[in-house]
Each structure stands twice: as structure tokens, then as C-alpha cells.
Design an enzyme around this catalytic site. Structure first.
Site, mmCIF file in Angstrom:
data_model
loop_
_atom_site.group_PDB
_atom_site.id
_atom_site.type_symbol
_atom_site.label_atom_id
_atom_site.label_comp_id
_atom_site.label_asym_id
_atom_site.label_seq_id
_atom_site.Cartn_x
_atom_site.Cartn_y
_atom_site.Cartn_z
ATOM 1 N N SER A 128 35.200 -13.253 -10.870
ATOM 2 C CA SER A 128 35.562 -13.517 -9.318
ATOM 3 C C SER A 128 34.602 -14.734 -8.712
ATOM 4 O O SER A 128 33.767 -15.215 -9.484
ATOM 5 C CB SER A 128 34.969 -12.339 -8.402
ATOM 6 O OG SER A 128 34.261 -12.509 -7.193
ATOM 7 N N TYR A 153 28.424 -6.781 -6.183
ATOM 8 C CA TYR A 153 29.780 -6.907 -6.703
ATOM 9 C C TYR A 153 29.881 -8.107 -7.727
ATOM 10 O O TYR A 153 30.492 -8.129 -8.848
ATOM 11 C CB TYR A 153 30.681 -7.030 -5.677
ATOM 12 C CG TYR A 153 32.123 -7.752 -5.765
ATOM 13 C CD1 TYR A 153 33.186 -6.848 -6.595
ATOM 14 C CD2 TYR A 153 32.436 -8.863 -5.757
ATOM 15 C CE1 TYR A 153 34.403 -7.219 -7.042
ATOM 16 C CE2 TYR A 153 33.733 -9.461 -6.060
ATOM 17 C CZ TYR A 153 34.549 -8.590 -6.831
ATOM 18 O OH TYR A 153 35.711 -9.065 -7.063
HETATM 19 C C1 UGA Z 1 37.441 -11.621 -1.579
HETATM 20 C C2 UGA Z 1 37.511 -10.467 -2.330
HETATM 21 O O1 UGA Z 1 37.429 -9.245 -1.427
HETATM 22 C C3 UGA Z 1 36.962 -9.954 -3.646
HETATM 23 O O2 UGA Z 1 37.341 -8.851 -4.117
HETATM 24 C C4 UGA Z 1 37.091 -11.249 -4.211
HETATM 25 O O3 UGA Z 1 36.367 -11.131 -5.690
HETATM 26 C C5 UGA Z 1 36.581 -12.714 -3.735
HETATM 27 O O4 UGA Z 1 37.363 -12.695 -2.682
HETATM 28 C C6 UGA Z 1 36.518 -13.725 -4.620
HETATM 29 O O5 UGA Z 1 37.221 -14.821 -4.183
HETATM 30 O O6 UGA Z 1 35.883 -13.762 -5.499
HETATM 31 P P1 UGA Z 1 36.188 -12.532 0.396
HETATM 32 O O7 UGA Z 1 36.235 -13.986 0.023
HETATM 33 O O8 UGA Z 1 34.846 -12.053 0.918
HETATM 34 O O9 UGA Z 1 36.331 -11.925 -1.041
HETATM 35 O O10 UGA Z 1 37.521 -12.258 0.891
HETATM 36 P P2 UGA Z 1 38.047 -11.645 2.437
HETATM 37 O O11 UGA Z 1 37.488 -10.258 2.695
HETATM 38 O O12 UGA Z 1 39.481 -11.742 2.662
HETATM 39 O O13 UGA Z 1 37.182 -12.574 3.713
HETATM 40 C C7 UGA Z 1 37.422 -14.014 3.530
HETATM 41 C C8 UGA Z 1 36.683 -14.597 4.636
HETATM 42 O O14 UGA Z 1 36.971 -13.995 5.944
HETATM 43 C C9 UGA Z 1 35.121 -14.743 4.405
HETATM 44 O O15 UGA Z 1 34.465 -15.488 4.616
HETATM 45 C C10 UGA Z 1 34.693 -13.221 5.275
HETATM 46 O O16 UGA Z 1 33.345 -13.504 5.648
HETATM 47 C C11 UGA Z 1 35.469 -13.328 6.325
HETATM 48 N N1 UGA Z 1 35.687 -12.211 7.384
HETATM 49 C C12 UGA Z 1 36.220 -11.242 6.583
HETATM 50 C C13 UGA Z 1 35.746 -12.173 8.606
HETATM 51 O O17 UGA Z 1 35.171 -13.023 9.329
HETATM 52 N N2 UGA Z 1 35.702 -11.019 9.113
HETATM 53 C C14 UGA Z 1 36.375 -9.705 8.510
HETATM 54 O O18 UGA Z 1 36.563 -9.008 9.037
HETATM 55 C C15 UGA Z 1 36.719 -10.211 7.089
#
Ligand code: UGA
Length: 336
Positions: A128, A153
Site C-alpha cells: 500500500s 494498517y
Molecule cells: C486507500 C484505501 O482505503 C487503502 O486500503 C489503501 O491501501 C490506500 O488507499 C492506499 O493507497 O494505500 P485512502 O487514500 O485513505 O486509502 O482512500 P479513500 O478512503 O478513498 O480516501 C481518499 C481521500 O479522501 C483521503 O485523503 C481521505 O482523507 C479523504 N476522505 C475519505 C474524505 O475526505 N472523506 C471521506 O469520507 C473519506
């Protein structure tokens, strides 16, 4: 035709990779525990897409069940193992840490043991982008160290890489770890931003935006990820004769071990991502702003040059197109 084991086959990435492997004519055994981390129906519906392929076989199994996994490996001779099962989600690891220990640490262990005892020719497994943690050197390079994770994680994903290295060295098992960067697309994960935002916007409910939407992500479309996985599975790592133990590069080794990033190499602000989604849906989101969440990193940005060099990989899908394809799928799937 290759014989492949795909773990996490009912999951977002596992499903897409398995489908592509089947389209290419390979034989796939897919396993998944179908846990209830998110809607199990979505997982079952992904599996339904794979049913028409005669070379596909699904087995509901849990990676923590050592005896059954051991038996699976002794009954089959897999050319490749694509280990894509995991407890995913960065922020959920704050609430439920032991789910990560079971799926990601114990799960990796049973896979490694199975590969070791059955002479698997290549283990490709999901890591990841979150392993880069406190690293702010951009773009994230696999030659940087990744030893400062900020979520459990990420720590379990980094641990997977280290466990793989020990098996590559001790037992000569060829392993390749792929650091995926925020993967999105049709049949995506309901706990991730794109799915949550789309659902809320279509239902007229507020979306929750962390840290003013000022975080940046190298959102990567699923087809680009699949292409990277398909290409890399045929690049079986060998010992790196140039690897210098006095100046050890983290991404390779004197063992048959490699680590690569797979990302789109085009980070964008979450706020801009939301604007693209609003345009695609044709509706403005009601926005609620929440603080930075524990475990979140500020920005991710993949250096994909090493992967390109070895496989010719190039991320192709623009974010506007990828988001539009997701919205089209979402509307069709839910009939909204
Ligand atoms: C994702 C996946 O959930 C992980 O399993 C993976 O390993 C990781 O990518 C990775 O690239 O390694 P994340 O980047 O947090 O994690 O992905 P999202 O949950 O789609 O969030 C994307 C962005 O939107 C983040 O900056 C998060 O802070 C933001 N976000 C997410 C919000 O502002 N609001 C939300 O309700 C959800």
C-alpha cells in the site's frame, strides 16, 4: 495456461484481477472469507460476474484457517499466487486493530507457508502507498525507506513486505510486493471516498470532507492497476547481482524480491476530486468539514518509473474518465 490462486477474489482488486486472468485464458482458484467489513451482497455480485468462466473455481475460506489453507496448497500446484486479500482501510485500523493482525499478518503467513511448501513460482502480493507514512519526499520512491508508518494498517502492509523478504531469502521464494495508490473504479469499495461521496450526493446527504479537502491522493483507476499486476506476474524476480549490502536499496535484494509502486502519477486535491465527481453526477454535494483523521497521510504521489522500466507499464486512465465510469457503474448497479 497458468494455474493461479487469487486470494480476496470477492474483493475489489481481487475480483478485477481474477476476471482479467480468466479472460486471458488462465485457470483461477479464488478464495475469500466473505467477511462483513462491508456489504457482502456486493462481494457476492462480483463473484457472480466470474461464474460464467469455466476455468474459475471459488472456495469460501479464511486465511487464518491454517489447516485448510495448507490443504489447498498441497492439493494444487499454483504457478502464481496473487495475494490480494486483506483487511483494508486506513482509518478503520484505529478502531479495530486486531482485524488487521488476523487478516494481514496471520493471513500473509499462511500464504507464505503455502507457497514455500508447494514450490510456487511467484508470489505477487498487495502492499500500500500508506507504507510511506511520514515520508514527505515526493514522488514516493521505492528507493526511499518506508519505516515510519502512521497507521496500523500501513504497519501491517510494511510488515508483509518484510515477511516476504525473509521467505525470498530463506526459501528462494520469488516475491513481488505492489504498493497500490488509492484504487478506484467500478465495483469499488464502499468504505472508500469515491463510493461514499457518490452515495451521499445521490441521496442528497452531506459528504464528510477531512482536513478541508486539502489532502492529495494519487487516485489510480482499477484497469491501470490490473494491467500492472498482469504484467508484473510474468516478471519473476531473480537475485539482484548489483544489490549492495553496504548500501542496501530497499526495493530489491540479493534474494528474489522486488517492491514496486503502482499509481497514476497524477496526485490531486480531494476537493478537486469532489468537483470532478459533482460534474460527473450533475449535482453539487452538501459538504460537511471534519478535521484531519488519525492515520491519514497528507499527500501520496507514486514514482512509477521502476515499474515502467521492467514492464512497460504506463497509467492511462484520466481521473475525469475514471470517475465517470464509476458513476455510470454505480447508477446501473443500484438503479439510481
Ligand atoms: C486507500 C484505501 O482505503 C487503502 O486500503 C489503501 O491501501 C490506500 O488507499 C492506499 O493507497 O494505500 P485512502 O487514500 O485513505 O486509502 O482512500 P479513500 O478512503 O478513498 O480516501 C481518499 C481521500 O479522501 C483521503 O485523503 C481521505 O482523507 C479523504 N476522505 C475519505 C474524505 O475526505 N472523506 C471521506 O469520507 C473519506
Amino acid at each position: 495456461m497458468l494455474s493461479l490462486l487469487v486470494t480476496g477474489v470477492a474483493g475489489f482488486i481481487g475480483f478485477h484481477v481474477a476476471r482479467r486472468c480468466l479472460e486471458l485464458g488462465h485457470q483461477v482458484i479464488g478464495i475469500d472469507n466473505l467477511n462483513a467489513y462491508y456489504d457482502v451482497q456486493l462481494k457476492r455480485d462480483r463473484l457472480k460476474q466470474l461464474e460464467p468462466f469455466t476455468e474459475f473455481q471459488f472456495k469460501q475460506m479464511d486465511l487464518v484457517d491454517r489447516a485448510s489453507i495448507g490443504e489447498l496448497f498441497s492439493n494444487h500446484s499454483f504457478d502464481r499466487v496473487l495475494h490480494l486479500a486483506a483487511q483494508a482501510g486506513v482509518r478503520y485500523s484505529i478502531e479495530n486493530p486486531f482485524a488487521y493482525v488476523d487478516s494481514n499478518l496471520v493471513g500473509m503467513m499462511t500464504v507464505l507457508e503455502g507457497c514455500r511448501h508447494s514450490g510456487v513460482k511467484h508470489l505477487v502480493y498487495a502492499s500500500s502507498s500508506s507504507v510511506y507514512g511520514l515520508n514527505e519526499s515526493q514522488p514516493f520512491s521505492t528507493s526511499d525507506t518506508a519505516d515510519h508508518p502512521i497507521s496500523l494498517y500501513a504497519a501491517t502492509k510494511r510488515a508483509n513486505e518484510l515477511m516476504a523478504h525473509s521467505y525470498s531469502h530463506t526459501f528462494g521464494l520469488p516475491t513481488t510486493g505492489l504498493r497500490f495508490f488509492t484504487v478506484y473504479g467500478p465495483w469499488g469499495r464502499p468504505d472508500m471516498a469515491l463510493y461514499k461521496f457518490t452515495q451521499a450526493i445521490l441521496q442528497g446527504k452531506p459528504i464528510e470532507i477531512y482536513h478541508g479537502g486539502q489532502l492529495k491522493r494519487d487516485f489510480t483507476y482499477i484497469d491501470d492497476i490490473v494491467e500492472g499486476v498482469i504484467r508484473i506476474q510474468d516478471c519473476i524476480p531473480v537475485l539482484d547481482a548489483d544489490w549492495d549490502p553496504k548500501n542496501p536499496v530497499p526495493s530489491s535484494s540479493s534474494a528474489p524480491y522486488r517492491i514496486y509502486n503502482i499509481g497514476s502519477h497524477r496526485p490531486i486535491l480531494v476537493l478537486d476530486f469532489i468537483s470532478i465527481l459533482e460534474k460527473s453526477i450533475g449535482k453539487t454535494a452538501v459538504k460537511t468539514y471534519l478535521p484531519m483523521q488519525l492515520g491519514d497521510v497528507a499527500e501520496t504521489f507514486a514514482d512509477v518509473a521502476p515499474l515502467a522500466q521492467v514492464t512497460g507499464f504506463a497509467p492511462l486512465v484520466r481521473i475525469e474518465d475514471g470517475v465517470a465510469r464509476f458513476v455510470e457503474w454505480y447508477r446501473g448497479y443500484y438503479g439510481v
